[in-house]
Write an enzyme that holds these catalytic residues in place. Structure first.
Site, mmCIF file in Angstrom:
data_model
loop_
_atom_site.group_PDB
_atom_site.id
_atom_site.type_symbol
_atom_site.label_atom_id
_atom_site.label_comp_id
_atom_site.label_asym_id
_atom_site.label_seq_id
_atom_site.Cartn_x
_atom_site.Cartn_y
_atom_site.Cartn_z
ATOM 1 N N LYS A 1 34.503 33.065 48.936
ATOM 2 C CA LYS A 1 34.335 34.765 49.546
ATOM 3 C C LYS A 1 34.474 35.356 48.278
ATOM 4 O O LYS A 1 34.772 34.849 47.292
ATOM 5 C CB LYS A 1 35.851 34.297 50.518
ATOM 6 N N ARG B 1 48.596 36.390 60.064
ATOM 7 C CA ARG B 1 47.383 36.853 59.125
ATOM 8 C C ARG B 1 46.347 37.279 60.701
ATOM 9 O O ARG B 1 45.514 37.972 61.409
ATOM 10 C CB ARG B 1 46.740 36.441 57.942
ATOM 11 N N TYR C 1 44.335 55.456 24.407
ATOM 12 C CA TYR C 1 45.406 56.479 25.152
ATOM 13 C C TYR C 1 47.258 56.521 25.406
ATOM 14 O O TYR C 1 47.351 55.121 25.774
ATOM 15 C CB TYR C 1 44.662 56.214 26.390
ATOM 16 N N MET D 1 38.324 52.405 29.418
ATOM 17 C CA MET D 1 37.791 51.896 30.674
ATOM 18 C C MET D 1 36.651 50.569 30.447
ATOM 19 O O MET D 1 36.255 49.961 31.488
ATOM 20 C CB MET D 1 37.116 53.017 31.583
HETATM 21 C C1 PLP Z 1 41.058 31.385 50.536
HETATM 22 C C2 PLP Z 1 41.325 30.629 51.464
HETATM 23 C C3 PLP Z 1 41.302 29.411 50.720
HETATM 24 C C4 PLP Z 1 41.094 28.526 49.364
HETATM 25 O O1 PLP Z 1 41.877 28.808 48.841
HETATM 26 P P1 PLP Z 1 41.927 28.049 47.128
HETATM 27 O O2 PLP Z 1 43.327 28.146 46.950
HETATM 28 O O3 PLP Z 1 41.601 29.497 46.670
HETATM 29 O O4 PLP Z 1 41.678 27.056 47.244
HETATM 30 C C5 PLP Z 1 41.013 28.244 52.316
HETATM 31 N N1 PLP Z 1 41.118 28.848 53.532
HETATM 32 C C6 PLP Z 1 41.232 30.358 53.209
HETATM 33 C C7 PLP Z 1 41.492 30.296 54.814
HETATM 34 C C8 PLP Z 1 41.479 31.375 53.084
HETATM 35 O O5 PLP Z 1 41.253 31.976 52.872
#
Ligand code: PLP
Length: 423
Positions: free
Chosen positions: A46, A158, A310, A358
């Site tokens: 992802k 979730r 800044y 930035m």
């Molecule tokens: C992001 C995610 C993982 C992987 O998690 P890591 O801690 O990066 O290994 C596995 N399962 C789900 C559902 C996730 O959202």
């Protein structure tokens, strides 16, 4: 869109770039495989492969033999198909906003956890391949049942069918002949906790969910629950969490998840006698995959009391030599690092001084003999030079920025071109 498209590192106009080491990626895959035992590896890619560029990472991992991929978004799954990935791709996020047909058109495997999703996919299957895509000849889908993975919520709160809803959901699954429940998954909320109790409880509920589905004649071939922490942690008891497949993300990119304690620290000691609340690394075998480098674009000598950046957040306590680096918060160098953390120059750490801006950041190179414009500046990763050899890990940056390594990696913005190397 924002990412400058350049064919090679030499073409990059700005000298700021992320180097992705594909050999390190393959090495980490072998480490994860070793810990995963018989379980198949479903790599989680992802957020553009945790910022590493999902297509190149996926191609490398597919060639190295991973069983499948997991993404959070439909768009991410489509990108992987466009990159030529043939392996199964699981879309975990599941909020399709009515785009169920696209999931099937791209041969992606949906995760399902509510009745509306079952109905939407079933309707598409009944409509047949053409009805499904609206674009004849493109899908190549079989007209039989489609594979889905069911997600159960065992404690993350979730996504996923809750244990309360599961009996009714299982009845509905059994009645939905258009879908084949190929997988059953859950997500561990505390795979990285120092104590395994919460994870063991989630696993117990997952087994209960499995039994409940079995009582309705549903026997998923692939059960999966473990993220990187759950795969790599040494506790023997959690070998049970590996099931048929595991879902490593961050470990593939070389970040060892930490075992952290949320238990109150009494007398300065954690329950098992460890005295460090910061956590215990579960594996030191992993190699960082991403290295982010830029260059010094300016060097100036300032008198005592001179203000830098800044808000004049830093003032020279002594006559100081200050270098400007061509990377800022819009590139993913958190503004939380203002006056905190380091950047490597000539093989030695230089402290960040003043506010990160930035597009640039300043460092104190008073102690760096021979520093000059165009010297390499390493924000993340290792550097060797005339003054020594050192490494800045994502975990270290995370600590300074008050976040976790996952966020550090995924924050390197699209403005930083990725270059892939095979050392
Ligand atoms: C992001 C995610 C993982 C992987 O998690 P890591 O801690 O990066 O290994 C596995 N399962 C789900 C559902 C996730 O959202």
């Amino acid at each position: 869109i924002l990412r400058p498209r350049r064919a090679s590192a030499a073409d990059a106009v700005r000298p700021t770039r992320a180097e992705i080491n594909l050999a390190a990626l393959r090495h980490n895959l072998r480490v994860v495989e070793r810990h995963a035992g018989r379980a198949k590896i479903w790599a989680v890619l992802k957020a553009d492969g945790y910022g590493h560029g999902a297509s190149a990472v996926a191609r490398t991992l597919e060639r190295a033999g991973v069983g499948g991929f997991c993404v959070a978004l439909l768009e991410e799954g489509i990108d992987l198909r466009k990159a030529g990935i043939a392996a199964p791709i699981l879309v975990m996020g599941g909020y399709y906003g009515g785009a169920h047909a696209e999931v099937l058109a791209h041969r992606l495997t949906p995760v399902v956890y509510d009745g509306a999703q079952l109905e939407a996919f079933a309707r598409l299957v009944r409509a047949g391949p053409t009805g499904r895509t609206g674009q004849t000849g493109q899908s190549g889908q079989p007209s039989g049942p489609i594979d889905v993975h069911v997600k159960v919520d065992t404690g993350m709160a979730r996504l996923g069918v809750t244990m309360d809803q599961l009996p009714a959901f299982a009845d509905r699954l059994r009645a939905t002949r258009e879908l084949h429940v190929r997988g059953l998954m859950t997500h561990l909320a505390q795979g990285d906790a120092l104590l395994p109790e919460e994870t063991q409880e989630q696993i117990r509920l997952f087994e209960q969910a499995t039994a409940l589905l079995a009582s309705r004649g549903i026997a998923p071939e692939v059960r999966h629950a473990a993220n990187s922490a759950a795969i790599l942690r040494p506790d023997i008891a959690l070998a049970d969490a590996r099931f048929d497949a595991v879902r490593p993300g961050v470990a593939l990119f070389g970040v060892p998840p930490l075992l952290v304690s949320d238990a109150p620290v009494s007398d300065g000691l954690l329950p098992n006698g460890l005295d460090d609340g910061a956590g215990l690394p579960v594996s030191s075998e992993l190699r960082p995959v991403m290295r982010v480098r830029s260059e010094i674009v300016d060097v100036r000598d300032l008198p005592v009391g001179a203000k830098v950046g800044y808000g004049a957040l830093w003032r020279a306590p002594r006559p100081s030599r200050i270098a400007t680096i061509a990377m800022g918060y819009a590139d993913g160098l958190s503004r939380q690092l203002s006056n905190k953390g380091h950047i490597l120059v000539r093989g030695k750490r230089a402290p960040i001084v003043g506010a990160v801006s930035m597009d640039m950041v300043m460092i104190d190179v008073t102690e760096h003999a021979g520093v000059s414009v165009r010297d390499e500046a390493v924000v993340l990763g290792a550097q060797e030079g005339p003054l020594g050899k050192d490494v800045i890990l994502a975990q270290e940056i995370a600590e300074h920025a008050g976040t976790i390594a996952w966020e550090v990696l995924t924050s390197i913005s699209r403005r930083v071109p990725r270059f892939y190397r095979e050392p």
